[in-house]
Scaffold this motif. Structure first.
Motif, PDB file in Angstrom:
ATOM      1  N   TYR A   7       0.800  -1.224   0.000  1.00 19.87           N
ATOM      2  CA  TYR A   7       0.000   0.000   0.000  1.00 19.87           C
ATOM      3  C   TYR A   7       0.843   1.290   0.000  1.00 19.87           C
ATOM      4  N   PRO A   8       1.861   1.400   0.902  1.00 19.99           N
ATOM      5  CA  PRO A   8       2.660   2.629   0.892  1.00 19.99           C
ATOM      6  C   PRO A   8       3.367   2.853  -0.440  1.00 19.99           C
TER       7      PRO A   8
ATOM      8  N   GLU B 208       2.636   6.113  -2.776  1.00 19.51           N
ATOM      9  CA  GLU B 208       3.764   6.994  -3.037  1.00 19.51           C
ATOM     10  C   GLU B 208       3.831   7.368  -4.515  1.00 19.51           C
TER      11      GLU B 208
ATOM     12  N   LYS C 256       2.457  10.094   1.029  1.00 18.27           N
ATOM     13  CA  LYS C 256       3.319   9.195   1.784  1.00 18.27           C
ATOM     14  C   LYS C 256       2.600   8.693   3.013  1.00 18.27           C
ATOM     15  N   VAL C 257       2.514   7.406   3.124  1.00 18.03           N
ATOM     16  CA  VAL C 257       1.898   6.835   4.319  1.00 18.03           C
ATOM     17  C   VAL C 257       2.804   5.728   4.824  1.00 18.03           C
ATOM     18  N   SER C 258       2.618   5.337   6.074  1.00 20.14           N
ATOM     19  CA  SER C 258       3.254   4.122   6.537  1.00 20.14           C
ATOM     20  C   SER C 258       2.170   3.301   7.215  1.00 20.14           C
ATOM     21  N   VAL C 259       2.323   1.986   7.134  1.00 17.36           N
ATOM     22  CA  VAL C 259       1.308   1.090   7.670  1.00 17.36           C
ATOM     23  C   VAL C 259       1.968   0.256   8.753  1.00 17.36           C
TER      24      VAL C 259
ATOM     25  N   LEU D 279      -7.020   0.124   5.917  1.00 22.50           N
ATOM     26  CA  LEU D 279      -5.872   0.931   5.502  1.00 22.50           C
ATOM     27  C   LEU D 279      -6.244   2.405   5.439  1.00 22.50           C
TER      28      LEU D 279
ATOM     29  N   GLN E 113      -6.263   3.403   9.127  1.00 25.38           N
ATOM     30  CA  GLN E 113      -5.114   3.167  10.007  1.00 25.38           C
ATOM     31  C   GLN E 113      -3.774   3.583   9.426  1.00 25.38           C
ATOM     32  N   ALA E 114      -3.699   3.821   8.136  1.00 25.04           N
ATOM     33  CA  ALA E 114      -2.406   4.196   7.576  1.00 25.04           C
ATOM     34  C   ALA E 114      -1.980   5.524   8.182  1.00 25.04           C
ATOM     35  N   SER E 115      -0.694   5.629   8.464  1.00 22.36           N
ATOM     36  CA  SER E 115      -0.217   6.839   9.097  1.00 22.36           C
ATOM     37  C   SER E 115       0.390   7.745   8.027  1.00 22.36           C
ATOM     38  N   TYR E 116      -0.215   8.934   7.862  1.00 24.61           N
ATOM     39  CA  TYR E 116       0.208   9.837   6.795  1.00 24.61           C
ATOM     40  C   TYR E 116       1.452  10.608   7.194  1.00 24.61           C
ATOM     41  N   PHE E 117       2.197  10.976   6.174  1.00 22.69           N
ATOM     42  CA  PHE E 117       3.430  11.707   6.400  1.00 22.69           C
ATOM     43  C   PHE E 117       3.218  13.193   6.127  1.00 22.69           C
TER      44      PHE E 117
ATOM     45  N   ARG F  87       3.036  10.860  10.881  1.00 21.51           N
ATOM     46  CA  ARG F  87       4.491  11.020  10.934  1.00 21.51           C
ATOM     47  C   ARG F  87       4.839  12.431  10.475  1.00 21.51           C
TER      48      ARG F  87
ATOM     49  N   ARG G 283      12.790   6.852   4.504  1.00 22.65           N
ATOM     50  CA  ARG G 283      12.155   7.031   3.213  1.00 22.65           C
ATOM     51  C   ARG G 283      11.745   8.479   2.953  1.00 22.65           C
ATOM     52  N   GLU G 284      11.095   9.063   3.939  1.00 23.13           N
ATOM     53  CA  GLU G 284      10.540  10.392   3.740  1.00 23.13           C
ATOM     54  C   GLU G 284      11.620  11.465   3.660  1.00 23.13           C
TER      55      GLU G 284
END
Lengths: 652, 154
Positions: A371-372, A376, A381-384, B32, B35-39, B57, B133-134
């Motif tokens: 998914y990330p 992207e 930008k997300v992290s799971v 998702l 729960q996905a954590s956005y940057f 984040r 990554r970010e």
């Protein structure tokens, strides 16, 4: 010279793989019967040459030959020998060489020993194996040559990432690779069986030891990797749902499903198509995992673009192998005749249910991991992490464990719950007891979230349920494979118990302590006695001298370090662990705070070690099954030989 | 199930498997999204703040001279900037060894009511070759601005 020998061996091995593919396919189509006899010997020599190339690379690293680019980039003369050798596979090129070597050896082993299948299926299998190997040889030789020379030679090497200079990690990648590549054999068998339409018990019996072996190594690799992350990163966690971890978990999930369906196929001749599909999926997951880890795409989709050749190469290989296999599957699946029938309530029914649950979990992990990368591409930008994986995975994991308690008690083909209801009283009582205990504890100290609670209750039920297949049996005459199943299922309960208890009842303490100060964490009292510098072979460290005592009992020293490596310059945290039967004290030292205090992070992790003990039990269970199967195969082979001899002597 | 004609068993099994996997897919998609954590970079989090209880984040450069340790010795405060906006961050824990002023950081945590970012975890470069990554984009697009700002602030 050694580098040139290694490279030559690699080219020759690639050429033989091409020959194996051509000879195998031609004799399969009946165009060149004369080539049939060459396929097996070629596979054996190919394996030997790949091993020679790998041995050459090990030798180069052991001698720290700095005229070889890979050695100069990844090793250093001032390093213990074991880490010099481990550096050989602690990098991209070396690990891919390890991959083809294991694959070549596996092919050689199949060619030498597998005699049960029809010769046509064998030829198709070996051709398939060669086809997969060939792609990886091309990848190595074209875009990641491990033997490339450096002119002029480097004065000194770059060193190996200090985090990787650890004995556990030295053996972690080869263990996982043995698992990945073992699945490639299962994949080749599946392709061979599909091509020749020989999907039946004989195919399943030939494939089973490879699936079992691969699964054992994957289990050990994941367990070791989890423990490594736990003590080496100093974060106190044992699973982070990191994409690299998921890359090893996904093939394991597929292999676990495959392992069970291949057993059904071998003993009941049911689940033919499903087994073939899992064979394709399991190795596809290995390749997806390798692609994720090796292409640099995890660091960033942009990093992928930085080294487009390698990433694209693996992506093309993935497309060819997975796409090709799925196409073949689509074309042939309908022509494979249906296996034996079974009722919903039966051993097969339970295994199908758990297979579907495992596949669903696999889908969830795959989805969350990719998914990330997908978002992207669209610049979001997300992290799971755990908030996704834990609850969503649990939706399918919980019913799976419940059925796991029942499944091994059911008869093949057709059964009823009423027959086993009496036996199931025991696990139900235990689960109710666990509910009472957990609620009792929650009365005075609470519990974080519902999942650990569910985990403890399930673990209690499964622990007893997993032993039930042994009831009313003569334990001495119980087959090794049954012991293996019992041990592995018990291992799941043990590991689950460790995970749940650790999550529910761990205690953390973060303090800045003066020398001489005592602090407490859970049942422990910990005194900071001093802070000292410590020299190492290629690092210097600051070490905290801690004295810990459990509930006022005898004291033990605990010495966490903060290490500074010289080449490459880097700091690492060396956690210190104190293990008791009921858990671990985990200590980490941080920075110096104001007025001479030092940051300390302490955890009391009750029963955390059960997580890895459980993992080892699961692997051991697999090993018992494997020994049982192979011994039975050998006995049968010997018996068949004797019968053949008797026939011969009678004929004379 | 016993009532099902044997002929259709394979079809029924395939449909059940398909249904389970589709259910997993649907559940995964829904989860998702939640729960996905956005940057975020500082200018985004200031302009368009996330919900207060949502894990996100925050990535940016640690401003020069901004790291302060509280009296307990384990809580630090610092400011993350990206050249246009600045966000105060509070973190209780052991900072990673490469967490230094003027360098990049990604903080995982939640935004508090007063606009302070409460970090549960800090990610810094943990060796020469690895950059979160970010932060890779950050170094390309925003580093110059950030550096000129931090130098100017000195």
């Amino acid at each position: 010279m050694i580098a040139e020998i290694g490279l030559a061996a690699l080219w020759l091995a690639a050429a033989l793989a091409a020959l194996q593919l051509i000879a195998g396919s031609l004799s399969l189509t009946g165009k060149a019967e004369s080539l049939t006899g060459t396929v097996r010997p070629v596979a054996i020599v190919q394996g030997a040459l790949a091993l020679l190339a790998f041995a050459a690379l090990i030798a180069l690293f052991a001698r720290t030959d700095l005229s070889v680019k890979l050695v100069a980039m990844n090793s250093h003369s001032a390093k213990p020998l074991i880490f010099k050798i481990a550096a050989a596979w602690g990098n991209h090129e070396g690990s891919m060489l390890l991959w083809v070597t294991v694959m070549g050896l596996a092919g050689a082993f199949v060619a030498q020993f597998e005699r049960r299948l029809p010769e046509k299926t064998m030829l198709a299998t070996l051709a398939g194996q060669a086809f997969v190997s060939l792609g990886f040889y091309a990848f190595l030789l074209i875009s990641s040559n491990p033997f490339e020379r450096l002119n002029p030679p480097a004065g000194e090497g770059n060193g190996l990432n200090p985090l990787l200079q650890d004995i556990g990690l030295a053996f972690h990648p080869p263990t996982l690779y043995l698992g990945y590549v073992g699945l490639s054999v299962a994949f080749s068998f599946a392709i061979g069986a599909l091509l020749t339409r020989q999907v039946g018990p004989a195919f399943a019996k030939a494939m089973r030891p490879w699936v079992l072996g691969a699964w054992i190594f994957l289990t050990l690799g994941i367990t070791a990797g989890s423990y490594w992350a736990y003590y080496e990163l100093g974060w106190g966690g044992w699973w982070f749902w990191d994409p690299v971890e998921n890359a090893s978990l996904m093939p394991w999930l597929a292999a676990t499903a495959l392992l069970h369906s291949v057993s059904v196929l071998a003993s009941r001749d049911a689940l033919r198509i499903w087994t073939v599909m899992l064979g394709v999926v399991a190795f596809s997951m290995s390749m997806v995992g390798t692609f994720l880890v090796r292409s640099g795409i995890l660091t960033s989709v942009h990093a992928f673009a930085v080294d487009p050749e390698r990433g694209s190469f693996i992506l093309v290989l993935l497309a060819i192998y997975i796409g090709g296999a799925l196409t073949l599957f689509g074309l042939r699946a309908a022509t494979v005749s249906e296996g034996k029938q079974f009722a919903l309530v039966s051993r097969e029914g339970a295994l199908v249910f758990n297979n579907v649950m495992l596949t669903a979990i696999l889908g969830i992990v795959l989805f969350g991991t990719l998914y990330p990368l997908v978002t992207e591409v669209f610049d979001t930008k997300v992290s799971v992490g755990p908030p996704y994986f834990n609850p969503v995975g649990a939706v399918f994991f919980v019913p799976m464990v419940l059925i796991l308690m029942v499944g091994p008690l059911l008869r093949w083909r057709k059964d009823s719950f009423a027959r086993i209801a009496k036996v199931l009283i025991l696990p139900v009582i235990l689960m109710l007891g666990a509910v009472a205990v957990v609620l009792g504890i929650a009365e005075y100290r609470g519990i974080d979230g519902a999942l650990p609670f569910v985990g403890i209750v399930l673990a209690a039920g499964l622990a007893i349920a997993s032993l039930l297949p042994l009831r009313e049996r003569n334990l001495l005459r119980t087959p090794l494979t049954t012991w293996g199943m019992v041990l592995a299922h018990l291992g799941v309960a043990v590991a689950l118990f460790g995970m749940a208890v650790e999550s529910a009842y761990k205690v953390e303490k973060l303090v800045a302590a003066r020398v001489g100060e005592t602090t407490s964490v859970g049942p422990w009292k910990v005194e900071l006695r001093g802070i000292e510098p410590v020299p190492g072979p290629n690092w210097t460290a600051i070490e905290a001298d801690l004295l810990a005592s459990y509930k006022g009992g005898a004291t033990s020293a605990v010495k966490p370090q903060s290490r500074s490596f010289w080449t490459p310059p880097q700091m690492t945290t060396e956690s210190a662990l104190l293990t008791r039967w009921n858990g671990q004290l985990y200590a980490v030292i941080g920075d110096e705070a104001q007025d001479g205090r030092w940051q300390l992070r302490l955890w009391w992790k009750p029963f955390v070690t059960l997580i890895w003990f459980g993992g080892i039990m699961i692997a051991l269970g697999g090993l018992l099954s494997l020994i049982g199967r192979v011994a039975a195969d050998i006995r049968r082979g010997v018996a068949r030989g004797r019968i053949a001899d008797r026939h011969e002597s009678r004929a004379q | 199930m016993a009532a099902i004609k044997p002929k259709h068993q394979r079809l029924v099994l395939a449909l059940i498997a398909l249904a389970a996997i589709l259910a997993a897919g649907a559940l995964a998609t829904w989860a998702l999204r939640n729960q996905a954590s956005y940057f975020y970079v500082p200018s985004e989090i200031v302009a368009n703040p996330p919900d207060l209880d949502r894990a996100v984040r925050l990535g940016g450069m640690v401003e020069m001279g901004s790291i302060e340790m509280e009296a307990d010795g384990v809580t630090i405060r610092f400011v993350v900037g990206d050249g246009t906006a600045r966000v105060p961050v509070r973190f209780k824990g052991l900072a990673p060894s490469l967490f230094v002023e003027g360098s990049g950081v990604v903080a995982e945590g939640k935004l508090a009511k007063d606009g302070t970012f409460i970090a549960d975890n800090l990610l810094a470069r943990h060796d020469e070759n690895y950059v979160p990554r970010e932060l890779q984009d950050m170094t390309e697009h925003q580093k110059d601005a950030v550096i000129s700002e931090t130098v100017g602030a000195k």
